[in-house]
Design a protein around this motif. Sequence first.
Motif, PDB file in Angstrom:
ATOM      1  N   ARG A  49      54.781  32.380  33.479  1.00 27.91           N
ATOM      2  CA  ARG A  49      55.440  31.245  33.195  1.00 27.91           C
ATOM      3  C   ARG A  49      55.363  30.188  34.119  1.00 27.91           C
ATOM      4  NH1 ARG A  49      62.228  31.631  32.434  1.00 27.91           N
ATOM      5  NH2 ARG A  49      62.640  29.470  31.631  1.00 27.91           N
ATOM      6  N   PRO A  50      55.580  30.269  35.557  1.00 29.59           N
ATOM      7  CA  PRO A  50      55.307  29.269  36.181  1.00 29.59           C
ATOM      8  C   PRO A  50      53.873  28.373  36.265  1.00 29.59           C
ATOM      9  CG  PRO A  50      55.590  31.338  37.784  1.00 29.59           C
ATOM     10  CD  PRO A  50      55.693  31.572  36.134  1.00 29.59           C
ATOM     11  N   THR A  51      53.022  29.340  35.863  1.00 29.36           N
ATOM     12  CA  THR A  51      51.632  28.909  35.933  1.00 29.36           C
ATOM     13  C   THR A  51      51.487  27.689  34.664  1.00 29.36           C
ATOM     14  OG1 THR A  51      50.761  30.784  36.544  1.00 29.36           O
ATOM     15  CG2 THR A  51      49.125  29.461  35.536  1.00 29.36           C
ATOM     16  N   ILE A  52      52.205  28.033  33.460  1.00 31.53           N
ATOM     17  CA  ILE A  52      52.176  27.249  32.424  1.00 31.53           C
ATOM     18  C   ILE A  52      52.915  25.953  32.660  1.00 31.53           C
ATOM     19  CG2 ILE A  52      53.174  27.053  30.077  1.00 31.53           C
ATOM     20  CD1 ILE A  52      52.335  30.045  29.488  1.00 31.53           C
ATOM     21  N   THR A  53      54.099  26.122  33.382  1.00 30.81           N
ATOM     22  CA  THR A  53      55.137  24.697  33.626  1.00 30.81           C
ATOM     23  C   THR A  53      54.330  23.957  34.594  1.00 30.81           C
ATOM     24  OG1 THR A  53      56.997  26.401  33.302  1.00 30.81           O
ATOM     25  CG2 THR A  53      57.391  24.565  34.576  1.00 30.81           C
ATOM     26  N   LYS A  54      53.548  24.685  35.607  1.00 28.14           N
ATOM     27  CA  LYS A  54      52.647  23.948  36.500  1.00 28.14           C
ATOM     28  C   LYS A  54      51.521  22.999  35.702  1.00 28.14           C
ATOM     29  CE  LYS A  54      49.843  24.230  40.616  1.00 28.14           C
ATOM     30  NZ  LYS A  54      48.453  25.137  40.113  1.00 28.14           N
ATOM     31  N   ALA A  55      51.134  23.513  34.421  1.00 33.95           N
ATOM     32  CA  ALA A  55      49.998  22.918  33.852  1.00 33.95           C
ATOM     33  C   ALA A  55      50.828  21.741  33.144  1.00 33.95           C
ATOM     34  CB  ALA A  55      49.520  23.968  32.899  1.00 33.95           C
ATOM     35  N   VAL A  56      51.930  22.032  32.679  1.00 32.22           N
ATOM     36  CA  VAL A  56      52.618  20.832  31.802  1.00 32.22           C
ATOM     37  C   VAL A  56      52.769  19.766  32.842  1.00 32.22           C
ATOM     38  CG1 VAL A  56      54.816  20.448  30.771  1.00 32.22           C
ATOM     39  CG2 VAL A  56      53.707  22.489  30.425  1.00 32.22           C
ATOM     40  N   ALA A  57      53.316  20.124  34.117  1.00 36.92           N
ATOM     41  CA  ALA A  57      53.679  19.335  35.060  1.00 36.92           C
ATOM     42  C   ALA A  57      52.552  18.395  35.543  1.00 36.92           C
ATOM     43  CB  ALA A  57      54.077  19.665  36.604  1.00 36.92           C
ATOM     44  N   ASN A  84      59.217  24.049  23.041  1.00 35.17           N
ATOM     45  CA  ASN A  84      58.522  24.979  23.977  1.00 35.17           C
ATOM     46  C   ASN A  84      58.192  26.339  23.185  1.00 35.17           C
ATOM     47  OD1 ASN A  84      57.728  26.897  25.855  1.00 35.17           O
ATOM     48  ND2 ASN A  84      59.134  26.034  27.488  1.00 35.17           N
ATOM     49  N   PRO A  85      57.027  26.469  22.588  1.00 33.80           N
ATOM     50  CA  PRO A  85      56.789  27.591  21.630  1.00 33.80           C
ATOM     51  C   PRO A  85      56.655  28.917  22.594  1.00 33.80           C
ATOM     52  CG  PRO A  85      54.713  26.239  22.209  1.00 33.80           C
ATOM     53  CD  PRO A  85      55.843  25.540  22.533  1.00 33.80           C
ATOM     54  N   ALA A  86      56.466  28.909  23.746  1.00 29.11           N
ATOM     55  CA  ALA A  86      56.541  30.143  24.638  1.00 29.11           C
ATOM     56  C   ALA A  86      57.837  30.738  24.652  1.00 29.11           C
ATOM     57  CB  ALA A  86      56.066  29.747  26.087  1.00 29.11           C
ATOM     58  N   MET A  87      58.862  29.857  24.530  1.00 27.12           N
ATOM     59  CA  MET A  87      60.083  30.366  24.421  1.00 27.12           C
ATOM     60  C   MET A  87      60.583  30.598  23.129  1.00 27.12           C
ATOM     61  SD  MET A  87      61.332  30.311  27.456  1.00 27.12           S
ATOM     62  CE  MET A  87      59.787  30.237  28.647  1.00 27.12           C
ATOM     63  N   ARG A  88      60.522  29.846  22.181  1.00 28.72           N
ATOM     64  CA  ARG A  88      60.767  30.221  20.756  1.00 28.72           C
ATOM     65  C   ARG A  88      59.854  29.459  19.990  1.00 28.72           C
ATOM     66  NH1 ARG A  88      66.565  27.559  19.475  1.00 28.72           N
ATOM     67  NH2 ARG A  88      67.031  29.213  21.334  1.00 28.72           N
ATOM     68  N   GLY A  89      59.006  30.294  19.340  1.00 29.04           N
ATOM     69  CA  GLY A  89      57.777  29.890  18.629  1.00 29.04           C
ATOM     70  C   GLY A  89      57.642  29.586  17.114  1.00 29.04           C
ATOM     71  N   ASP A  90      59.068  30.334  16.582  1.00 30.08           N
ATOM     72  CA  ASP A  90      59.503  30.118  15.185  1.00 30.08           C
ATOM     73  C   ASP A  90      60.611  29.448  15.225  1.00 30.08           C
ATOM     74  OD1 ASP A  90      61.248  31.798  15.977  1.00 30.08           O
ATOM     75  OD2 ASP A  90      61.659  33.035  14.095  1.00 30.08           O
ATOM     76  N   ALA A 284      68.322  15.983  42.369  1.00 36.44           N
ATOM     77  CA  ALA A 284      68.945  16.962  41.674  1.00 36.44           C
ATOM     78  C   ALA A 284      68.547  16.696  40.076  1.00 36.44           C
ATOM     79  CB  ALA A 284      70.463  16.683  41.640  1.00 36.44           C
ATOM     80  N   LEU A 285      68.371  15.402  39.764  1.00 33.00           N
ATOM     81  CA  LEU A 285      68.130  15.082  38.208  1.00 33.00           C
ATOM     82  C   LEU A 285      66.694  15.640  38.018  1.00 33.00           C
ATOM     83  CD1 LEU A 285      68.859  13.289  35.811  1.00 33.00           C
ATOM     84  CD2 LEU A 285      67.363  11.802  36.648  1.00 33.00           C
ATOM     85  N   LEU A 286      65.609  15.518  38.631  1.00 29.52           N
ATOM     86  CA  LEU A 286      64.345  16.090  38.492  1.00 29.52           C
ATOM     87  C   LEU A 286      64.252  17.378  38.518  1.00 29.52           C
ATOM     88  CD1 LEU A 286      62.255  13.145  40.060  1.00 29.52           C
ATOM     89  CD2 LEU A 286      63.057  13.380  37.771  1.00 29.52           C
ATOM     90  N   TYR A 287      64.852  17.981  39.401  1.00 27.26           N
ATOM     91  CA  TYR A 287      64.891  19.488  39.503  1.00 27.26           C
ATOM     92  C   TYR A 287      65.551  19.878  38.111  1.00 27.26           C
ATOM     93  CZ  TYR A 287      65.787  24.366  40.977  1.00 27.26           C
ATOM     94  OH  TYR A 287      65.861  25.759  40.853  1.00 27.26           O
ATOM     95  N   GLN A 288      66.661  19.522  37.643  1.00 27.35           N
ATOM     96  CA  GLN A 288      67.163  19.767  36.363  1.00 27.35           C
ATOM     97  C   GLN A 288      65.951  19.491  35.291  1.00 27.35           C
ATOM     98  OE1 GLN A 288      69.909  20.864  35.791  1.00 27.35           O
ATOM     99  NE2 GLN A 288      70.535  20.649  33.777  1.00 27.35           N
ATOM    100  N   ILE A 293      61.768  21.571  31.342  1.00 25.16           N
ATOM    101  CA  ILE A 293      60.495  21.738  31.002  1.00 25.16           C
ATOM    102  C   ILE A 293      60.154  23.181  31.142  1.00 25.16           C
ATOM    103  CG2 ILE A 293      58.150  21.245  31.763  1.00 25.16           C
ATOM    104  CD1 ILE A 293      59.141  18.244  33.020  1.00 25.16           C
ATOM    105  N   ASP A 294      60.726  24.047  32.117  1.00 27.19           N
ATOM    106  CA  ASP A 294      60.457  25.297  32.009  1.00 27.19           C
ATOM    107  C   ASP A 294      61.119  26.257  30.858  1.00 27.19           C
ATOM    108  OD1 ASP A 294      59.225  27.225  33.648  1.00 27.19           O
ATOM    109  OD2 ASP A 294      61.579  28.129  34.253  1.00 27.19           O
ATOM    110  N   GLY A 295      61.659  25.684  30.344  1.00 25.86           N
ATOM    111  CA  GLY A 295      62.272  26.383  28.868  1.00 25.86           C
ATOM    112  C   GLY A 295      63.735  26.704  29.165  1.00 25.86           C
ATOM    113  N   GLY A 296      64.298  26.273  30.565  1.00 22.47           N
ATOM    114  CA  GLY A 296      65.946  26.679  30.417  1.00 22.47           C
ATOM    115  C   GLY A 296      66.727  25.692  29.501  1.00 22.47           C
ATOM    116  N   GLY A 297      67.804  26.357  29.374  1.00 28.36           N
ATOM    117  CA  GLY A 297      68.761  25.439  28.380  1.00 28.36           C
ATOM    118  C   GLY A 297      70.321  26.013  29.250  1.00 28.36           C
ATOM    119  N   ALA A 298      71.214  25.167  28.340  1.00 29.51           N
ATOM    120  CA  ALA A 298      72.536  25.124  28.881  1.00 29.51           C
ATOM    121  C   ALA A 298      72.787  25.366  30.609  1.00 29.51           C
ATOM    122  CB  ALA A 298      73.421  26.547  28.048  1.00 29.51           C
ATOM    123  N   ILE A 299      72.215  24.671  31.131  1.00 34.85           N
ATOM    124  CA  ILE A 299      72.231  24.542  32.547  1.00 34.85           C
ATOM    125  C   ILE A 299      72.927  23.535  33.124  1.00 34.85           C
ATOM    126  CG2 ILE A 299      70.780  24.368  34.601  1.00 34.85           C
ATOM    127  CD1 ILE A 299      69.960  26.661  33.479  1.00 34.85           C
TER     128      ILE A 299
END
Lengths: 814, 318
Positions: A49-57, A84-90, A284-288, A293-299
């Motif tokens: 998961r972080p490997t993929i997010t790093k590639a996105v970044a 983010n299809p890795a989180m929800r593909g369909d 704060a904003l960019l960590y959010q 980007i990592d696929g988090g939600g409702a944070i």
Amino acid sequence: MYQFRPISPRIQEMRSRIRNRRVQLDSERARIITEEFKKHVTLVPTIRRPTITKAVAEQMTMRVEDFDVLAGNLGRFFSSSCPNPAMRGDNLWIIQAIEKGEWYMGEDGLWHNPDTDDYRIMAAPEDVEYMQSIAEFWKDKSFNTCGDGWAPEGLDELCRMGATKHNVFLKHLVGCRPGHLIPGHEKIINVGYGAIRKQAQDWLDEHRGNIMGDDVKKYLFYSSAVIACDACSTYVRRTGDACFDKAKTEKDPKRKAELEKMGESLHWISENPARNFFEAVEAALLYQFCILIDGGGAISMGRFDQYTYKYFKQDIESGALTMDEAQEIVDAFFLKLNNTWAGASQYMVHMIGANTYEHTTIGGVDKQGNDSTNELSFMVLESIARLKLHDPTISLRINKNTPKEIWELAIETTKIVGGLPLFQNDEVIVPALMQEVGFSLEDARDYAIMGCQEIVGPGTDYSAANGCTPPYSSLNYGSVFMMAINDGKNPFNNEQCSLHTGFLYDMQSIEEVREAMRKMVYYFIKLQVSVDNYTEYLHMYHGTENILSLSMAGCMEQGMDATWGGCRYNSYGGTATGLATIADCMTTIKYMCFDKKLCTTRELYDAVMANWQGYEPLRQRILAEVPHYGNGNPYADMEMQWILDVYYNACQECYSMRSKVYKCGLYGASDHVTQGYTTWATPDGRFTGDPIADASSPAQGRDLNGPTGVFTSSVSWDHKRFIDGLAVNLKIHPNAIAGAEGIEKLRDMTMTYFEEGGMECQYNVVSADVLRAAQKEPEEYKDLIVRIAGYSAYFVELSTDCQNDLIRRHDHSL
Amino acid sequence: MAEEIYGNIYDIQKFSVHDGPGIRTDVFTKGCPLRCLWCHSPESQEFGPDLAWMELRCIGAGYGGMCVKACDQGAISLREPVPTIDGTSTIILPEVDRSKCTNCLKCAEACPSKALYNTLRRISVEECMEAIRMDKKYYDKSGGGVTISGGEPMSQFEFTLALAKQCKAEGIHVALDTTGFAPWEHYKEILPYVDLFLYDLKHMDSARSKVLVGVPNELILDNARKLAAAGARFQFRFPIIPKLNDSEENIKATAAFCKELVDAIDVVQLLPYHKMGQTKYDRLGLKYRLPNVEAPPAEFMQEQLEYFKSLGLPAQIS
């Protein structure tokens, strides 16, 4: 009257861009994720998961707008929708809508959602085609399919009975991302990614070639943490690069210098702690954004006015920052958050609103217990009020030393932006967190609000509020009640559950009805939490929260992911909406069948099962005569106390591998409406399909004694038990709180309610639109009180002409 | 014993924020010796019960027409069907022939939805106190309390006095909303239990007063002067009704009267006329008596406010 600050031209421009936004589908992130995933199909998920997010970044398109005060973007467009299809593909709703022919091709060569929808969303054919091309690949590889292979016992029954949303929502056992909490934005600002990465790398260096026993988990955790830090640093640094790039072509020397300064700051905070207010806000904003980007939600955003304050104060004192400049940064921060909304179908907009759930909390006591309302608390409310932002949601924490001035601003804000801020009571919530979740006093004092109304410790608490896979944790208590008095059969769909509790017409006393309901509540809560507990097990392998865990107190220290129980506090919970409807049902049965004997249980049963067809006089009698919850009537309030006891006690028997505490809550976005759709008629006089009561509020139109009556009923039970959060919505007519005197009265009323043990309230200052809606659906708005010179009246009881007159006057007064 | 004293009321209203200071509970007593042409609460006028009918609540005669059957006088008939409010079906509404109605209220008892109802509620002081006490903490926080209003509460003197005494005994601020039309001895007796008088000034000319509100004004003005001399606090209320009492002469005379008692005044409220009470007349089968009078223009109200203020009076438009 409170004097608002002026709005700078570039903030005006940004606001108008967002106000008129057209969210566009962007497949870039999906492409990077798909390509990267294919390279690492067999990699253990916590590293992948972080490997993929790093590639996105590393690869995503960066952009800075001409009017940007703060930099940071999520996609190729100003307002992007980046699946983010890795989180929800369909379930890519845009693709589905286009395939179903619901969207149209515009003259601009783009697909557009129907003009009748509330929001404008579009998609380029190439993005649509790309998303279609990867659907087959992802159909069994996304995170949300990880629970599809095997169904735990009970899931079938929950779905079949319509007791939860498992069957209607997404058709997977695993729904949302597990991270439903408040990250430690403060740690990211104060510590920086470099130091966090070093902590992880130091452990790895120290244990090289010597990973024994449980250390293998730490090994995986710290290895992922290094990659996660690199992902975040890369994203922040590249945002800085984008500022420098933009500076190169900038003609205006002042703006050029500003962009270069922004770039320099971002490069600095890509590794280091913030040095000033601008950097703190950006961090704060960019960590959010990294989490998104990592696929988090409702944070949610936590206590923004607290974690940025020392930087603000230092800059103001040194003269490096003016108040107007600070306000512009705060404005930009909330506009940026608002613009993270990725679009949603009209159906979802109606279900959960067009909301990012990036709830921000201001005011309240500090860790030492002193009121910490500061200049930034005011600035946050100014942003919301001046920019008329309905999102993010803002909560104002209240304690006995909350200054008068912020009350005034908060109530002014409520008038402009209906329902915001929410008022939260420190004096109840702080001891409740200690009592129910075992928080230390210091950490309890640092609480913030997440999502809708969930109470969590920012950066310390894996709260899994509303369960690990919201929204599945919301049981439909209306249906549970109907099963309880119908021998376990849900009259809405005629399905029979395993538990038999008898029929209402055979019950001889209210105690027998209570016992049936108690058994049914226990049965379904435990069934639902059992499934939730299995889901949580899946999260530990498939859904570790690597980027989130960097900032959560306890995770880096213990080498343990947040999903594994690494945070300082662990809890989870669910919410019950509309228990007032259940209470009114119990009161109705008690009053009509047993106490006054105005009808038999058989008659009432038959009437309800007939959805009241042919029983209108009986229904009317119930509405007119039976006491209802929300009027300060002890006879009716007693039943609310009873059902809340049952709910609380049932939750006390639930726990998971990670959490010993299963919290109760009384809130829920629009659950009361959607649950109502699938709930059969109820003995309180409600028809099949009508909404059930909202959150912990009285049933719609049943509170006829004004706000103090609602509050009196509300504090007749202990709010501290409902630490997953609680909401009381009140409608107030603007005339009732007009002028300085009106503001004082609303403040005094709220303070009294809080002193009596109220946890939360929010005021909906009624708009002309609401008045118009009330004209069309008078039944729904029976409790709407309007102020007419000389006296108050129920709006729906006025003549049409008077109503029209009020609406006209209303339009003028705003 | 306070518990044994009963009064007739037509409403208790919580979270009242415009009838005196702070957050208040209003108790509206039923029955009034005055008949102001502009009265916005016709149900407050009669001392006895009234039969009212609220169309919105009516479920129609499709369920057996219980009201029609309950009426011994044959006063209730059925109208032609009309579309329901949502337009999906039709509804047959009842029509009460007021000339045949004896106010026996049997139809109201039979009506399941309380569309037909009795506006009178008989209540003991103690029952009234139960409703009042519920919000005690809200009064304390906001400097509010109870407003005993009407109708004319002084017309049910025993009840009003007992209620005021009991509130005082429990530390609750009492405002009395009165027309001033009651014997001086009663005002004298209740004065120690009333913190604030909400006191109407309807017309300064006694002959006009007789025409507009049904009684002359000498007693009203005299009571006000005596109360002021005895230490009462006032919030005067001047309803401004176009063409009826808004002449320059009457406004000047009203202001002069206020000026005379200025030391006893907390607030002078200028209340612009409104027609919001009109539906209540329909419910009672009564004719609204000022169908052609419109609300005074905002600029006119503002001018009057400035005038009152220029005399050093603590005036406001409410």
